[in-house]
Design a protein around this motif. Sequence first.
Motif, PDB file in Angstrom:
ATOM      1  N   MET A  70       5.350  -3.627  13.635  1.00  0.00           N
ATOM      2  CA  MET A  70       5.789  -3.303  11.956  1.00  0.00           C
ATOM      3  C   MET A  70       6.923  -4.431  11.405  1.00  0.00           C
ATOM      4  O   MET A  70       6.562  -4.902  10.497  1.00  0.00           O
ATOM      5  CB  MET A  70       6.339  -1.899  11.991  1.00  0.00           C
ATOM      6  CG  MET A  70       5.607  -0.859  11.449  1.00  0.00           C
ATOM      7  SD  MET A  70       4.158  -0.906  10.338  1.00  0.00           S
ATOM      8  CE  MET A  70       3.439  -2.255  10.567  1.00  0.00           C
ATOM      9  N   LEU A  90       6.401  -7.182   8.656  1.00  0.00           N
ATOM     10  CA  LEU A  90       7.100  -7.062   7.231  1.00  0.00           C
ATOM     11  C   LEU A  90       8.141  -8.435   7.041  1.00  0.00           C
ATOM     12  O   LEU A  90       8.085  -8.913   6.100  1.00  0.00           O
ATOM     13  CB  LEU A  90       7.963  -5.869   7.224  1.00  0.00           C
ATOM     14  CG  LEU A  90       7.349  -4.787   7.043  1.00  0.00           C
ATOM     15  CD1 LEU A  90       8.295  -3.547   7.040  1.00  0.00           C
ATOM     16  CD2 LEU A  90       7.010  -4.555   5.466  1.00  0.00           C
ATOM     17  N   LEU A 139       5.758 -11.072   6.078  1.00  0.00           N
ATOM     18  CA  LEU A 139       5.150 -10.991   4.903  1.00  0.00           C
ATOM     19  C   LEU A 139       6.394 -11.454   3.581  1.00  0.00           C
ATOM     20  O   LEU A 139       5.920 -11.893   2.748  1.00  0.00           O
ATOM     21  CB  LEU A 139       4.549  -9.297   4.618  1.00  0.00           C
ATOM     22  CG  LEU A 139       3.446  -8.864   5.035  1.00  0.00           C
ATOM     23  CD1 LEU A 139       3.363  -7.399   4.910  1.00  0.00           C
ATOM     24  CD2 LEU A 139       2.385  -9.658   4.218  1.00  0.00           C
ATOM     25  N   ASP A 140       7.572 -11.129   4.112  1.00  0.00           N
ATOM     26  CA  ASP A 140       8.575 -11.424   3.158  1.00  0.00           C
ATOM     27  C   ASP A 140       8.779 -13.098   3.299  1.00  0.00           C
ATOM     28  O   ASP A 140       8.931 -13.825   2.034  1.00  0.00           O
ATOM     29  CB  ASP A 140       9.977 -10.761   3.665  1.00  0.00           C
ATOM     30  CG  ASP A 140      10.211  -9.458   3.048  1.00  0.00           C
ATOM     31  OD1 ASP A 140       9.690  -9.241   2.042  1.00  0.00           O
ATOM     32  OD2 ASP A 140      10.862  -8.649   3.698  1.00  0.00           O
ATOM     33  N   ALA A 185      -0.546   1.351   8.914  1.00  0.00           N
ATOM     34  CA  ALA A 185       0.702   1.027   7.935  1.00  0.00           C
ATOM     35  C   ALA A 185       0.760  -0.571   7.820  1.00  0.00           C
ATOM     36  O   ALA A 185       0.964  -0.897   6.590  1.00  0.00           O
ATOM     37  CB  ALA A 185       1.906   1.436   8.579  1.00  0.00           C
ATOM     38  N   GLY A 186       0.455  -1.152   8.564  1.00  0.00           N
ATOM     39  CA  GLY A 186       0.368  -2.605   8.241  1.00  0.00           C
ATOM     40  C   GLY A 186      -0.707  -2.958   7.275  1.00  0.00           C
ATOM     41  O   GLY A 186      -0.596  -3.867   6.235  1.00  0.00           O
ATOM     42  N   ARG A 201      -1.597  -1.201   4.851  1.00  0.00           N
ATOM     43  CA  ARG A 201      -1.198  -0.631   3.534  1.00  0.00           C
ATOM     44  C   ARG A 201      -0.125  -1.494   2.975  1.00  0.00           C
ATOM     45  O   ARG A 201      -0.002  -2.107   1.772  1.00  0.00           O
ATOM     46  CB  ARG A 201      -0.607   0.713   3.635  1.00  0.00           C
ATOM     47  CG  ARG A 201      -1.295   1.865   4.181  1.00  0.00           C
ATOM     48  CD  ARG A 201      -2.741   1.888   3.735  1.00  0.00           C
ATOM     49  NE  ARG A 201      -2.936   1.709   2.113  1.00  0.00           N
ATOM     50  CZ  ARG A 201      -3.946   1.211   1.534  1.00  0.00           C
ATOM     51  NH1 ARG A 201      -4.846   0.442   2.434  1.00  0.00           N
ATOM     52  NH2 ARG A 201      -4.145   1.029   0.420  1.00  0.00           N
ATOM     53  N   TRP A 202       0.738  -2.190   3.981  1.00  0.00           N
ATOM     54  CA  TRP A 202       1.936  -3.257   3.545  1.00  0.00           C
ATOM     55  C   TRP A 202       0.717  -4.499   3.143  1.00  0.00           C
ATOM     56  O   TRP A 202       1.505  -5.186   2.262  1.00  0.00           O
ATOM     57  CB  TRP A 202       2.598  -3.545   4.690  1.00  0.00           C
ATOM     58  CG  TRP A 202       3.785  -2.501   4.812  1.00  0.00           C
ATOM     59  CD1 TRP A 202       3.956  -1.837   6.204  1.00  0.00           C
ATOM     60  CD2 TRP A 202       4.743  -2.015   3.978  1.00  0.00           C
ATOM     61  NE1 TRP A 202       5.138  -0.943   5.845  1.00  0.00           N
ATOM     62  CE2 TRP A 202       5.740  -1.176   4.617  1.00  0.00           C
ATOM     63  CE3 TRP A 202       5.033  -2.634   2.665  1.00  0.00           C
ATOM     64  CZ2 TRP A 202       6.623  -0.584   4.285  1.00  0.00           C
ATOM     65  CZ3 TRP A 202       6.241  -2.021   1.993  1.00  0.00           C
ATOM     66  CH2 TRP A 202       7.016  -1.057   2.543  1.00  0.00           C
ATOM     67  N   CYS A 203       0.128  -5.134   3.569  1.00  0.00           N
ATOM     68  CA  CYS A 203      -0.597  -6.011   3.326  1.00  0.00           C
ATOM     69  C   CYS A 203      -1.388  -6.145   1.928  1.00  0.00           C
ATOM     70  O   CYS A 203      -0.896  -7.062   0.923  1.00  0.00           O
ATOM     71  CB  CYS A 203      -1.804  -6.622   4.234  1.00  0.00           C
ATOM     72  SG  CYS A 203      -1.231  -7.199   6.074  1.00  0.00           S
ATOM     73  N   TYR A 210      -0.116  -4.203  -0.175  1.00  0.00           N
ATOM     74  CA  TYR A 210       0.917  -3.940  -1.190  1.00  0.00           C
ATOM     75  C   TYR A 210       1.681  -5.196  -1.660  1.00  0.00           C
ATOM     76  O   TYR A 210       1.963  -5.351  -2.720  1.00  0.00           O
ATOM     77  CB  TYR A 210       2.069  -2.935  -0.536  1.00  0.00           C
ATOM     78  CG  TYR A 210       2.989  -2.760  -1.389  1.00  0.00           C
ATOM     79  CD1 TYR A 210       3.189  -1.521  -2.437  1.00  0.00           C
ATOM     80  CD2 TYR A 210       4.493  -3.447  -1.216  1.00  0.00           C
ATOM     81  CE1 TYR A 210       4.462  -1.272  -3.186  1.00  0.00           C
ATOM     82  CE2 TYR A 210       5.602  -3.358  -2.072  1.00  0.00           C
ATOM     83  CZ  TYR A 210       5.521  -2.288  -2.881  1.00  0.00           C
ATOM     84  OH  TYR A 210       6.634  -2.006  -3.743  1.00  0.00           O
ATOM     85  N   TYR A 211       1.891  -6.072  -0.554  1.00  0.00           N
ATOM     86  CA  TYR A 211       2.473  -7.399  -0.712  1.00  0.00           C
ATOM     87  C   TYR A 211       1.309  -8.030  -1.464  1.00  0.00           C
ATOM     88  O   TYR A 211       1.772  -9.226  -2.355  1.00  0.00           O
ATOM     89  CB  TYR A 211       2.811  -8.127   0.503  1.00  0.00           C
ATOM     90  CG  TYR A 211       4.202  -7.617   0.988  1.00  0.00           C
ATOM     91  CD1 TYR A 211       4.614  -6.581   1.435  1.00  0.00           C
ATOM     92  CD2 TYR A 211       5.261  -8.782   0.879  1.00  0.00           C
ATOM     93  CE1 TYR A 211       6.031  -6.150   1.871  1.00  0.00           C
ATOM     94  CE2 TYR A 211       6.491  -8.419   1.344  1.00  0.00           C
ATOM     95  CZ  TYR A 211       6.848  -7.094   1.614  1.00  0.00           C
ATOM     96  OH  TYR A 211       8.168  -6.804   1.927  1.00  0.00           O
ATOM     97  N   SER A 225      -6.459  -4.925   2.327  1.00  0.00           N
ATOM     98  CA  SER A 225      -5.951  -4.078   3.471  1.00  0.00           C
ATOM     99  C   SER A 225      -6.875  -4.867   4.532  1.00  0.00           C
ATOM    100  O   SER A 225      -5.967  -5.734   5.203  1.00  0.00           O
ATOM    101  CB  SER A 225      -6.434  -2.693   3.238  1.00  0.00           C
ATOM    102  OG  SER A 225      -7.867  -2.690   3.109  1.00  0.00           O
TER     103      SER A 225
END
Length: 315
Positions: free
Chosen positions: A95, A99, A102-103, A148-149, A151-153, A155-156, A237
């Motif tokens: 995770m 993240l 991604l940042d 979760a990853g 969903r984060w992808c 989202y970003y 996603s």
Amino acid sequence: MKESILVIGANGQIGTELVEELRHRHGESTVIATDIKPANAALEGTGPFEQVDVLDTSGLHEVMRRNNVKQVYLLAALLSATAEQKVKTAWRLNMEGLLGVLDLAREQSFKLFWPSSIAVFGPTTPRDNTPQYTITEPNTVYGISKLAGERWCEYYHQKFGVDVRSLRYPGLIGWKSEPGGGTTDYAVHIFHEALRSKKYEAFLSEDTMLPMMYMPDALRATIGIMDAAADHIKIRSSYNVAAMSFTPKDIALEIEKHIPGFSISYKPDSRQQIADSWPRSFDDAAARKDWGWRHEFDLAKMTDDMLVHLQHPVM
Ligand code: AKB
């Protein structure tokens, strides 16, 4: 300054082969391999390598800055079986690693590949021809981190325009590199043991069917989604990508055609429960339609190719 491609987690099963393939396509100095450990034997001396921990975001940033990185393949992760043993470490690596990168992608505007897995599905998911969109209630640490990853992808991508692309890999099988810590690893070990001792004890039961893919197909899928025009990537996603499904018994029968007398026995362990929560086969129509995914290898073709290469390992 020349643009380059960064592979994080290059020592792993996919990383080792992906670095070689990317260097073949783009030239060896274009591809910077990184891993938390020193380069493995296959990578050593084959091109630029930097030892860096994916959780060290500033270290990664420095490597990216020095090399004008425009594409990143983030492959560092703990797989399903190991993650059950090392719950917090797996969560942190899978995770926080994602993240952090991604940042960096948000700040530096590079294109990012991140692998998801059939592990995002769980025991309540329909197990045959599992659709792209369906129930996802994974009950493994690895599956939870992959879901979760995803969903984060998304989202970003939606919030910050990050050009992130992802595949839900099935079990991957190749002859150049070893898998580590996964539930589908038996499908690689079986070839080595068949050639070494003509017998193999599987850690899954004979009728455990799982989606699988041969590494040349996985590399084409991975590079294919990264090379596709951005407007063809409709799912941010992760895409289902399929090639074949088989059981330990099916692959044993196929190997026996090449190695007469080969025998398999079954001793299911804790990995059986993980396998039982995953799809038997899954539907990748969206990947085929959106960016032209096609597989080439089925069980027979893969078995033939694996055995030829393992017996005559010319890289
Ligand atoms: C595993 O078995 O953990 C992996 C996967 C299917 O993601 N190979």
